[in-house]
Design an enzyme around this catalytic site. Sequence first.
Site, PDB file in Angstrom:
ATOM      1  N   ASN A  13       2.722 -33.046  37.607  1.00 46.24           N
ATOM      2  CA  ASN A  13       1.344 -32.679  37.250  1.00 46.24           C
ATOM      3  C   ASN A  13       1.063 -32.998  35.788  1.00 46.24           C
ATOM      4  O   ASN A  13      -0.021 -33.491  35.453  1.00 46.24           O
ATOM      5  CB  ASN A  13       1.085 -31.199  37.557  1.00 46.24           C
ATOM      6  CG  ASN A  13       0.774 -30.995  39.025  1.00 46.24           C
ATOM      7  OD1 ASN A  13      -0.333 -31.296  39.480  1.00 46.24           O
ATOM      8  ND2 ASN A  13       1.752 -30.531  39.784  1.00 46.24           N
ATOM      9  N   ASN A 106      -3.977 -22.273  36.242  1.00 47.14           N
ATOM     10  CA  ASN A 106      -2.727 -22.456  36.992  1.00 47.14           C
ATOM     11  C   ASN A 106      -3.014 -23.299  38.226  1.00 47.14           C
ATOM     12  O   ASN A 106      -4.125 -23.275  38.759  1.00 47.14           O
ATOM     13  CB  ASN A 106      -2.155 -21.094  37.410  1.00 47.14           C
ATOM     14  CG  ASN A 106      -0.822 -21.230  38.126  1.00 47.14           C
ATOM     15  OD1 ASN A 106       0.045 -22.008  37.713  1.00 47.14           O
ATOM     16  ND2 ASN A 106      -0.637 -20.508  39.219  1.00 47.14           N
ATOM     17  N   HIS A 108      -1.567 -23.872  42.139  1.00 47.89           N
ATOM     18  CA  HIS A 108      -0.696 -23.271  43.158  1.00 47.89           C
ATOM     19  C   HIS A 108      -0.746 -24.141  44.414  1.00 47.89           C
ATOM     20  O   HIS A 108      -1.838 -24.509  44.870  1.00 47.89           O
ATOM     21  CB  HIS A 108      -1.165 -21.846  43.463  1.00 47.89           C
ATOM     22  CG  HIS A 108      -0.261 -21.161  44.429  1.00 47.89           C
ATOM     23  ND1 HIS A 108       0.979 -20.684  44.055  1.00 47.89           N
ATOM     24  CD2 HIS A 108      -0.387 -20.909  45.754  1.00 47.89           C
ATOM     25  CE1 HIS A 108       1.569 -20.162  45.115  1.00 47.89           C
ATOM     26  NE2 HIS A 108       0.766 -20.283  46.149  1.00 47.89           N
TER      27      HIS A 108
HETATM   28  C1  GAR Z   1       3.590 -27.885  41.793  1.00 48.79           C
HETATM   29  O1  GAR Z   1       3.565 -28.179  43.167  1.00 48.79           O
HETATM   30  C2  GAR Z   1       2.867 -26.589  41.521  1.00 48.79           C
HETATM   31  O2  GAR Z   1       1.787 -26.374  42.370  1.00 48.79           O
HETATM   32  C3  GAR Z   1       3.963 -25.585  41.763  1.00 48.79           C
HETATM   33  O3  GAR Z   1       5.105 -26.174  41.184  1.00 48.79           O
HETATM   34  C4  GAR Z   1       5.026 -27.586  41.330  1.00 48.79           C
HETATM   35  C5  GAR Z   1       5.374 -28.234  40.024  1.00 48.79           C
HETATM   36  O4  GAR Z   1       5.504 -29.617  40.203  1.00 48.79           O
HETATM   37  N1  GAR Z   1       3.661 -24.319  41.181  1.00 48.79           N
HETATM   38  C6  GAR Z   1       3.966 -23.167  41.762  1.00 48.79           C
HETATM   39  O5  GAR Z   1       4.542 -23.069  42.821  1.00 48.79           O
HETATM   40  C7  GAR Z   1       3.519 -21.936  40.995  1.00 48.79           C
HETATM   41  N2  GAR Z   1       3.622 -20.781  41.803  1.00 48.79           N
HETATM   42  P1  GAR Z   1       5.578 -30.593  38.958  1.00 48.79           P
HETATM   43  O6  GAR Z   1       6.625 -30.029  37.997  1.00 48.79           O
HETATM   44  O7  GAR Z   1       6.030 -31.897  39.528  1.00 48.79           O
HETATM   45  O8  GAR Z   1       4.223 -30.670  38.312  1.00 48.79           O
END
Ligand code: GAR
Length: 199
Positions: A13, A106, A108
Site C-alpha cells: 500500500n 486506516n 482494512h
Molecule cells: C493490507 O491488506 C491491509 O489492509 C492490512 O494489512 C495489509 C498490509 O499490506 N491491514 C490490516 O489487516 C489492519 N487490520 P501491505 O503491507 O502490503 O500494504
Amino acid sequence: MNFAVFASGNGTNLQAIIKALKKGKINANLALVLSDNKEAYALKRAKRAKIKTVVVEAKNFSSREDYDAEIVKILEQEKIDFIVLAGFMRIITSVLINNFRNKILNIHPALLPSFKGTHAIVDAFNYGVKVTGVTVHFVDEKMDHGPIILQGSVKVEEDDTAETLEAKIHKIEHKIYPEAIRLFSEGKIKIEGRKARIA
Ligand code: GAR
C-alpha cells in the site's frame, strides 16, 4: 500538508501511495515512513523512494501509551499533519488519537463492520461470503470502527482460494487508498457523526 505512513510489513500500500504521489495524484508531502518492525520491507521501499524512515520498537517501552507518546513527539518534530496506517499491526491508544483526532486513516481488508481484526481476508473467506472488500476509514478509540471514507467490493468466485482473494483485495486497496488520501488532503471529507461525507 505533511503526512506519515505507518507500516509493519510488506508495504504494497505504501508503494501504491508513493506511485500516486509521483504521478501527482496526491497533493501532499509524504514526509515520514514509520515502522514498529525494523525488518519491514516497507522501510526498503521508503528508502528507495528517498523518504525519511524511523523505527520505533515496542520492546523499548513499558506501555502502549508510552510508545504512542514517543510517536507523537516524532510526528511533531517532523511537522506531520495527518497519518496513514498501511498495514500497521499495532493497536493505537488515545495518546495518539487525541493528538490527531480525525486525522488518522486506516485501511482494512474487509467490508467493515464485518470481519474486524488481523485476519480479515481469511476470516471472510472461511466464513463463505460471496462478496467482501476493502474499507478506508478514520481511526477512533475502537478497533476498525471510525467513520468510513471509501469502500470497494470484491466478488468471491467458486475457484478462489484465500491467496487469490488476497491478491484481488490488494488490487482494490492500491486503488482506493491513494484516492482516499487525495480526498482527505484536499479537504474534501467532512465528518458528521458516523458519516464521512465527501464533497
Ligand atoms: C493490507 O491488506 C491491509 O489492509 C492490512 O494489512 C495489509 C498490509 O499490506 N491491514 C490490516 O489487516 C489492519 N487490520 P501491505 O503491507 O502490503 O500494504
